[in-house]
Scaffold this motif. Sequence first.
Motif, PDB file in Angstrom:
ATOM      1  N   GLU A  47     -27.688  50.867  30.060  1.00  0.00           N
ATOM      2  CA  GLU A  47     -27.625  49.346  29.866  1.00  0.00           C
ATOM      3  C   GLU A  47     -28.912  48.916  29.593  1.00  0.00           C
ATOM      4  O   GLU A  47     -28.998  47.863  28.699  1.00  0.00           O
ATOM      5  CB  GLU A  47     -26.826  48.832  31.044  1.00  0.00           C
ATOM      6  N   LEU A  48     -29.744  49.218  30.347  1.00  0.00           N
ATOM      7  CA  LEU A  48     -31.267  48.577  30.090  1.00  0.00           C
ATOM      8  C   LEU A  48     -31.670  48.995  28.597  1.00  0.00           C
ATOM      9  O   LEU A  48     -32.019  48.142  28.037  1.00  0.00           O
ATOM     10  CB  LEU A  48     -32.227  49.264  30.929  1.00  0.00           C
ATOM     11  N   VAL A  49     -31.387  50.296  28.128  1.00  0.00           N
ATOM     12  CA  VAL A  49     -31.965  50.550  26.826  1.00  0.00           C
ATOM     13  C   VAL A  49     -31.276  49.640  25.760  1.00  0.00           C
ATOM     14  O   VAL A  49     -31.720  49.225  24.789  1.00  0.00           O
ATOM     15  CB  VAL A  49     -31.607  51.915  26.501  1.00  0.00           C
ATOM     16  N   GLU A  50     -29.759  49.514  26.015  1.00  0.00           N
ATOM     17  CA  GLU A  50     -29.200  48.693  25.063  1.00  0.00           C
ATOM     18  C   GLU A  50     -29.586  47.440  24.897  1.00  0.00           C
ATOM     19  O   GLU A  50     -29.657  46.374  23.921  1.00  0.00           O
ATOM     20  CB  GLU A  50     -27.516  48.806  25.507  1.00  0.00           C
ATOM     21  N   PRO A  61     -28.111  47.353  17.660  1.00  0.00           N
ATOM     22  CA  PRO A  61     -27.452  48.076  18.759  1.00  0.00           C
ATOM     23  C   PRO A  61     -28.101  49.462  18.925  1.00  0.00           C
ATOM     24  O   PRO A  61     -28.617  50.088  17.830  1.00  0.00           O
ATOM     25  CB  PRO A  61     -25.951  47.978  18.414  1.00  0.00           C
ATOM     26  N   PHE A  62     -28.106  49.827  20.220  1.00  0.00           N
ATOM     27  CA  PHE A  62     -28.451  51.396  20.365  1.00  0.00           C
ATOM     28  C   PHE A  62     -27.212  52.026  20.610  1.00  0.00           C
ATOM     29  O   PHE A  62     -26.476  51.761  21.568  1.00  0.00           O
ATOM     30  CB  PHE A  62     -29.272  51.148  21.825  1.00  0.00           C
ATOM     31  N   LEU A  63     -26.768  53.009  19.760  1.00  0.00           N
ATOM     32  CA  LEU A  63     -25.465  53.528  19.731  1.00  0.00           C
ATOM     33  C   LEU A  63     -25.391  54.718  20.353  1.00  0.00           C
ATOM     34  O   LEU A  63     -24.227  55.576  20.289  1.00  0.00           O
ATOM     35  CB  LEU A  63     -24.639  53.417  18.330  1.00  0.00           C
ATOM     36  N   HIS A  64     -26.260  55.305  20.777  1.00  0.00           N
ATOM     37  CA  HIS A  64     -26.418  56.854  21.106  1.00  0.00           C
ATOM     38  C   HIS A  64     -26.786  56.888  22.664  1.00  0.00           C
ATOM     39  O   HIS A  64     -26.799  55.870  23.701  1.00  0.00           O
ATOM     40  CB  HIS A  64     -27.508  57.311  20.407  1.00  0.00           C
ATOM     41  N   LYS A  65     -26.985  57.910  23.355  1.00  0.00           N
ATOM     42  CA  LYS A  65     -27.392  58.135  24.975  1.00  0.00           C
ATOM     43  C   LYS A  65     -28.858  57.953  25.299  1.00  0.00           C
ATOM     44  O   LYS A  65     -29.835  58.308  24.675  1.00  0.00           O
ATOM     45  CB  LYS A  65     -26.853  59.489  25.311  1.00  0.00           C
ATOM     46  N   ASN A  99     -30.478  60.660  20.580  1.00  0.00           N
ATOM     47  CA  ASN A  99     -30.601  60.515  21.941  1.00  0.00           C
ATOM     48  C   ASN A  99     -32.250  60.145  22.249  1.00  0.00           C
ATOM     49  O   ASN A  99     -33.094  60.466  21.597  1.00  0.00           O
ATOM     50  CB  ASN A  99     -30.086  61.368  22.772  1.00  0.00           C
ATOM     51  N   ILE A 100     -32.246  59.393  23.539  1.00  0.00           N
ATOM     52  CA  ILE A 100     -33.546  59.332  23.955  1.00  0.00           C
ATOM     53  C   ILE A 100     -33.773  59.694  25.399  1.00  0.00           C
ATOM     54  O   ILE A 100     -32.741  59.557  26.125  1.00  0.00           O
ATOM     55  CB  ILE A 100     -33.868  57.535  24.022  1.00  0.00           C
ATOM     56  N   GLU A 101     -35.012  60.506  25.656  1.00  0.00           N
ATOM     57  CA  GLU A 101     -34.800  60.983  26.798  1.00  0.00           C
ATOM     58  C   GLU A 101     -36.052  60.359  27.425  1.00  0.00           C
ATOM     59  O   GLU A 101     -37.162  60.281  27.025  1.00  0.00           O
ATOM     60  CB  GLU A 101     -35.338  62.590  26.749  1.00  0.00           C
ATOM     61  N   LEU A 102     -36.129  59.870  28.553  1.00  0.00           N
ATOM     62  CA  LEU A 102     -37.100  59.061  29.409  1.00  0.00           C
ATOM     63  C   LEU A 102     -37.613  59.896  30.544  1.00  0.00           C
ATOM     64  O   LEU A 102     -36.771  60.568  31.422  1.00  0.00           O
ATOM     65  CB  LEU A 102     -36.788  57.645  29.931  1.00  0.00           C
ATOM     66  N   ASN A 103     -38.880  59.846  30.861  1.00  0.00           N
ATOM     67  CA  ASN A 103     -39.605  60.477  32.078  1.00  0.00           C
ATOM     68  C   ASN A 103     -39.322  59.510  33.334  1.00  0.00           C
ATOM     69  O   ASN A 103     -39.779  58.477  33.241  1.00  0.00           O
ATOM     70  CB  ASN A 103     -41.032  60.632  31.850  1.00  0.00           C
ATOM     71  N   TYR A 104     -38.578  60.183  34.317  1.00  0.00           N
ATOM     72  CA  TYR A 104     -38.367  59.672  35.462  1.00  0.00           C
ATOM     73  C   TYR A 104     -39.542  59.393  36.270  1.00  0.00           C
ATOM     74  O   TYR A 104     -39.625  58.264  36.914  1.00  0.00           O
ATOM     75  CB  TYR A 104     -37.219  60.621  36.279  1.00  0.00           C
ATOM     76  N   VAL A 131     -42.090  51.998  27.401  1.00  0.00           N
ATOM     77  CA  VAL A 131     -41.657  53.395  27.028  1.00  0.00           C
ATOM     78  C   VAL A 131     -40.540  53.299  26.066  1.00  0.00           C
ATOM     79  O   VAL A 131     -40.394  53.690  25.083  1.00  0.00           O
ATOM     80  CB  VAL A 131     -41.657  54.203  28.274  1.00  0.00           C
ATOM     81  N   ILE A 132     -39.422  52.443  26.748  1.00  0.00           N
ATOM     82  CA  ILE A 132     -38.234  52.364  26.062  1.00  0.00           C
ATOM     83  C   ILE A 132     -38.428  51.603  24.571  1.00  0.00           C
ATOM     84  O   ILE A 132     -37.914  52.240  23.438  1.00  0.00           O
ATOM     85  CB  ILE A 132     -37.245  51.500  26.760  1.00  0.00           C
TER      86      ILE A 132
END
Length: 152
Positions: free
Chosen positions: A8-11, A21-25, A45-50, A64-65
């Motif tokens: 939700e945050l990325v969207e 829109p961001f249409l992926h994961k 897709n986008i991967e983020l460092n926890y 970062v997003i």
Amino acid sequence: MKEGELQELVEKVSWKYFHKPFLHKAVFNKRLRTTGGRYLLNTHNIELNYSYYKEFGADELIQVIKHELCHYHLHIEGKGYQHRDRDFRKLLQQIDAPRFCKALPNTASTVKQVKCIYQCLGCGIKFPRKRRVNTERYACGRCGGKIEEVKN
């Protein structure tokens, strides 16, 4: 933050800053060590460092997003999406996103682990090294003099 909240945050960030829109994961990848996130070309897709979220909080995660969404939107539009491309740098500047993320404290990339120090007998320059060097085989790169290990 859970995966659904992250999605939700990325969207929301995509709509707010890019008006697209961001249409992926978007997912957390806890195996990432030296980067804040990454955009995957094949899946979009986008991967983020926890660790960035834990260490710096939501504000830094949003930065970062924004950076990763620049890669995402430019790649989908067929424009230059790499760090060196003019389109990428221009878009980063427009939305005030960082080109590189902050370094995490206490990681191997930020702490240099010097184990041996060598010194040239000719010019006196010191060479810090992580690994031992065969002083019979190597010489000073500056003057060509003999080098020896300095006792710590």
